[in-house]
Enzyme design. Structure first.
Site, short mmCIF file in Angstrom:
data_model
loop_
_atom_site.label_atom_id
_atom_site.label_comp_id
_atom_site.label_asym_id
_atom_site.label_seq_id
_atom_site.Cartn_x
_atom_site.Cartn_y
_atom_site.Cartn_z
N GLU A 296 0.83 -1.21 0.00
CA GLU A 296 0.00 0.00 0.00
C GLU A 296 0.86 1.27 0.00
OE1 GLU A 296 -2.63 -0.66 3.38
OE2 GLU A 296 -4.00 -1.74 2.07
N ASP A 370 -8.30 -8.96 4.01
CA ASP A 370 -8.03 -7.83 4.92
C ASP A 370 -9.03 -7.73 6.06
OD1 ASP A 370 -6.98 -5.60 5.99
OD2 ASP A 370 -7.11 -4.36 4.20
N GLU A 398 -12.53 -2.15 12.37
CA GLU A 398 -12.53 -1.37 11.12
C GLU A 398 -13.64 -1.82 10.18
OE1 GLU A 398 -8.81 -1.60 8.99
OE2 GLU A 398 -9.63 -0.60 7.22
C1 BDP Z 1 -6.12 -2.09 6.10
C2 BDP Z 1 -6.40 -0.73 6.68
C3 BDP Z 1 -5.23 0.20 6.56
C4 BDP Z 1 -3.98 -0.47 7.08
C5 BDP Z 1 -3.77 -1.80 6.38
C6 BDP Z 1 -2.60 -2.59 6.95
O1 BDP Z 1 -7.51 -0.18 6.01
O2 BDP Z 1 -5.54 1.37 7.28
O3 BDP Z 1 -2.87 0.35 6.91
O4 BDP Z 1 -4.90 -2.60 6.55
O5 BDP Z 1 -2.86 -3.55 7.65
O6 BDP Z 1 -7.12 -2.95 6.54
O7 BDP Z 1 -1.45 -2.28 6.70
#
Ligand code: BDP
Length: 707
Positions: A296, A370, A398
């Protein structure tokens, strides 16, 4: 005040009235230690009325006397001959008892009734602290305090929280206010809350914490910030808690003035070695680094054409002389890779099995996408025998309704831990992979993404405290049942009266499944609002990357819905052992709960449940909502038994949950109908609003969004 409370309680009892319900704000969590009464009080007086310890100033003794003082409503003395004897294996009085204290390791302990005394013994001070909290739990539960014979050794060595807290106190995916870490005022101002945080964690066996976000800022590795971190480490140390930090992979460039962060560049290697030496000179028992790399948008070794192992090993070598570890996340996927996102971590990491240093753990999320309300277990757990894999659960909700929806997560975590990887044969559960027993790994660890913030009640809601609690208890012993953990928590949080425990338990146990049903039944996933992940938005499309949209995951058409991950589709099924792969490859043998995770199914196709897919979806949405309505009714019935502030907030949150559950169902139904135009099954009410209405809702300030 305490005396008054006891007198009042005694009076009420004498008059045959129920114990009074005091106002509470949730700050005390499960460590309330309110005065006992009646038999429970006399039993505790007899068995636990005083403490004896060679080391009267230890944290274990301080916590024990503090808790007992609350329960007994009077100061509890520490003196020779005290009823509770606390000591390590080398204490002569403990030695003279001849207890078997072998194999307790750093954290284990025993609690034994020896004649009229209660003994807490352990190999270390930390073990004693855990034993003290265990005994307090028993007293608070008001169970028997005689004939105690407890022996506890944690199954997993590193039981860690991951705070996704930024240095400006913004908490990514946080729903409980800002970060508890007040960096600007540290190290000079040390909020008393830090100690209470350490107490709470120690009471459930958590022994490590990563205090900064995985989306890291390298500033935390500069000297002034390390001094701030040291102040926290000093407060946490007496509670057996080690500090870890997220290391931003590009730190050598950002704070070190180097031209690059290539893990094979000698200057970079030397920079990290010097940085590790500096960290350990300030915090000698520093735990190690956690890294989110090439994920990401985060920097990583692949920026220089190197592998995850190159990056992890370089850092591992830097901390190894100090006994540090590296927790390297497997949460990677790239929008340049056209492959199914669920497959990418496996494809990336399996070839690296066996190439990591001994002090590296690979940290794997419970599922391959996720933290969705339901995911099958991550296939990596069955595929990297030569590498210690640590579990990453998300405690903060979340994707499960933030802090307002009541969802007790132990059942979800147990589902993953109990899953059988079948590697190489039956019985190879994820739990055994993670605790290291399956492959004989020395290192074992579990991480939970914290739901803690500066809200007075820590977690944004009373029931989210249960998830913090359950995480700690499961990291300690993954064999504990969801039921047993919930009972402990309820007794400590609200009181051990069955008239409270039973109804609250009946709310908690089905609550996770209810969220799955009203949000993403039958294996649907990632249908939440864009960015903030609040509310239903199955129509999310476009934007920077396909795998950040809802349509990527549900793939609805006029004919059907679901992500085809069979051998004819993305082939993700083959990342599992053959037994599972064959099962997941066919609609008939796929559990309905995971159906649309693995298959694209016709709307009118008949399922094993006897209903068509369309009817089954409607049924599950409705069932989830009904469960929440039932939870509300149960809570209404507890109005006189729970203190006003906690009852009122929970009642309001349940009302929000019920309304939002209905919203999830209505918005989803309106959207699915726009594909196929099928009528609703008999008895089902049409959504009260048009699809465009649901699509028009926007929540620009929903909490916790990534920055
Ligand atoms: C996702 C979240 C994000 C996190 C990412 C992670 O939306 O904010 O940075 O995981 O685990 O679920 O790195």
């Amino acid at each position: 005040m305490r005396m008054l409370g006891r007198l009042l309680a005694g009076l009420m009892l004498a008059l045959g009235l129920a114990a009074p319900v005091f106002a509470e704000d949730g700050y005390d969590l499960w460590l309330r230690f309110r005065p006992l009464a009646g038999n429970a009080l006399s039993q505790a007086e007899t068995r636990l009325g005083s403490v004896a310890a060679a080391d009267a100033g230890s944290t274990a003794v301080t916590e024990l006397t503090r808790g007992l003082t609350g329960l007994l409503g009077r100061p509890v003395p520490v003196a020779a001959g005290g009823k509770v004897l606390v000591g390590t294996a080398d204490d002569p009085t403990i030695k003279s008892l001849g207890l078997d204290l072998s194999g307790l390791g750093n954290d284990g302990y025993v609690i034994r009734s020896v004649q009229d005394r209660t003994v807490i013994a352990a190999g270390t001070k930390t073990g004693l602290l855990y034993g003290a909290f265990h005994l307090l739990r028993l007293a608070q539960e008001q169970g028997p305090l005689t004939a105690l014979s407890v022996r506890e050794v944690p199954r997993i060595d590193r039981r860690v929280l991951n705070h996704w807290d930024n240095l400006d106190r913004y908490v990514e995916r946080g729903y409980a206010g800002e970060s508890i870490f007040d960096w600007h005022k540290l190290p000079d101002w040390q909020d008393p809350r830090y100690k209470d945080y350490a107490r709470a964690n120690a009471s459930i066996g958590i022994n490590g914490t990563v205090v900064n976000n995985v989306n890291a800022n390298a500033t935390i590795l500069t000297r002034p910030w390390l001094e701030k971190v040291k102040a926290l480490a000093d407060i946490f140390r007496p509670y057996g808690i080690k500090i870890y930090l997220v290391a931003r992979f590009s730190a050598p460039k950002e704070i070190g003035g180097l031209a690059n962060a290539d893990p094979l560049d000698p200057a970079v290697v030397a920079w990290w070695k010097a940085k590790a030496d500096e960290v350990y000179s300030i915090i000698p028992d520093f735990g190690g680094f956690l890294i989110k790399a090439n994920s990401e948008g985060q920097p990583g070794p692949q920026d220089y054409g190197r592998t995850h192992a190159d990056g992890a090993n370089m850092l591992a070598d830097a901390v190894a002389p100090h006994g540090g570890i590296i927790m390297w996340r497997a949460f990677v996927y790239s929008h340049e890779t056209p492959d199914d996102r669920a497959k990418q971590a496996y494809s990336e990491f399996v070839p690296l099995d066996g190439t990591f240093r001994d002090n590296v753990l690979v940290q794997v999320k419970n599922g391959a996408v996720d933290f969705q309300p339901r995911e099958p277990f991550h296939p990596l757990f069955g595929a990297m025998p030569k590498t210690p894999l640590m579990m990453e659960f998300q405690i903060t909700k979340e994707y499960l309704g933030f802090a307002t929806h009541l969802a007790y997560l132990a059942p979800m975590w147990k589902e993953t831990l109990a899953a059988d990887t079948f590697r190489p044969k039956q019985g190879a559960t994820v739990a055994k992979v993670v605790d290291g027993s399956l492959d004989g790994h020395k290192l074992s660890a579990m991480a939970g993404v914290a739901n803690i913030g500066s809200d007075r009640n820590w977690t944004g809601s009373v029931f989210d405290q249960a998830n913090w609690y359950a995480y700690g208890r499961l990291a300690w012993n993954h064999d504990l049942t969801s039921d047993a953990i919930a009972r402990e928590w309820i007794a400590a949080t609200f009181g051990p009266d069955r008239a409270l425990v039973d109804p609250i338990l009946s709310m908690m146990l089905p609550s996770h499944e209810a969220v799955v049903e009203y949000m993403t039944p039958l294996g649907l996933h990632h249908l939440m609002g864009r960015g903030h992940h609040y509310g239903p938005a199955p129509w999310v499309d476009g934007g920077p990357r396909a795998d950040w949209t809802s349509v990527y995951y549900h793939r609805a058409t006029k004919d059907g819905i679901g992500f085809d991950r069979t051998r004819k589709g993305s082939g993700a099924v083959d990342q599992y052992a053959k037994v599972w792969a064959d099962r997941f490859d066919k609609v008939k043998t796929t559990p309905p709960e995971l159906l649309l995770w693995f298959h694209h199914v016709g709307w009118q196709e008949k399922l094993s449940t006897g209903r068509t897919l369309w009817a089954e979806l409607l049924y599950r949405y409705g069932h989830g909502i009904q469960t929440v309505s039932g939870m509300r009714r149960t809570w209404d019935g507890l109005k006189d038994k729970v203190d006003g502030p906690r009852w009122t907030q929970t009642a309001a949150f349940l009302a929000i949950q019920e309304r939002e559950a209905q919203w999830w169902r209505d918005a989803s139904v309106a959207y699915w109908q726009s594909f196929h135009g099928l009528p609703l099954p008999p008895g089902e009410k049409p959504p009260p609003q048009s699809l465009s209405y649901y699509q028009s809702l926007s929540f620009p300030f929903a909490p916790g969004d990534g920055k």
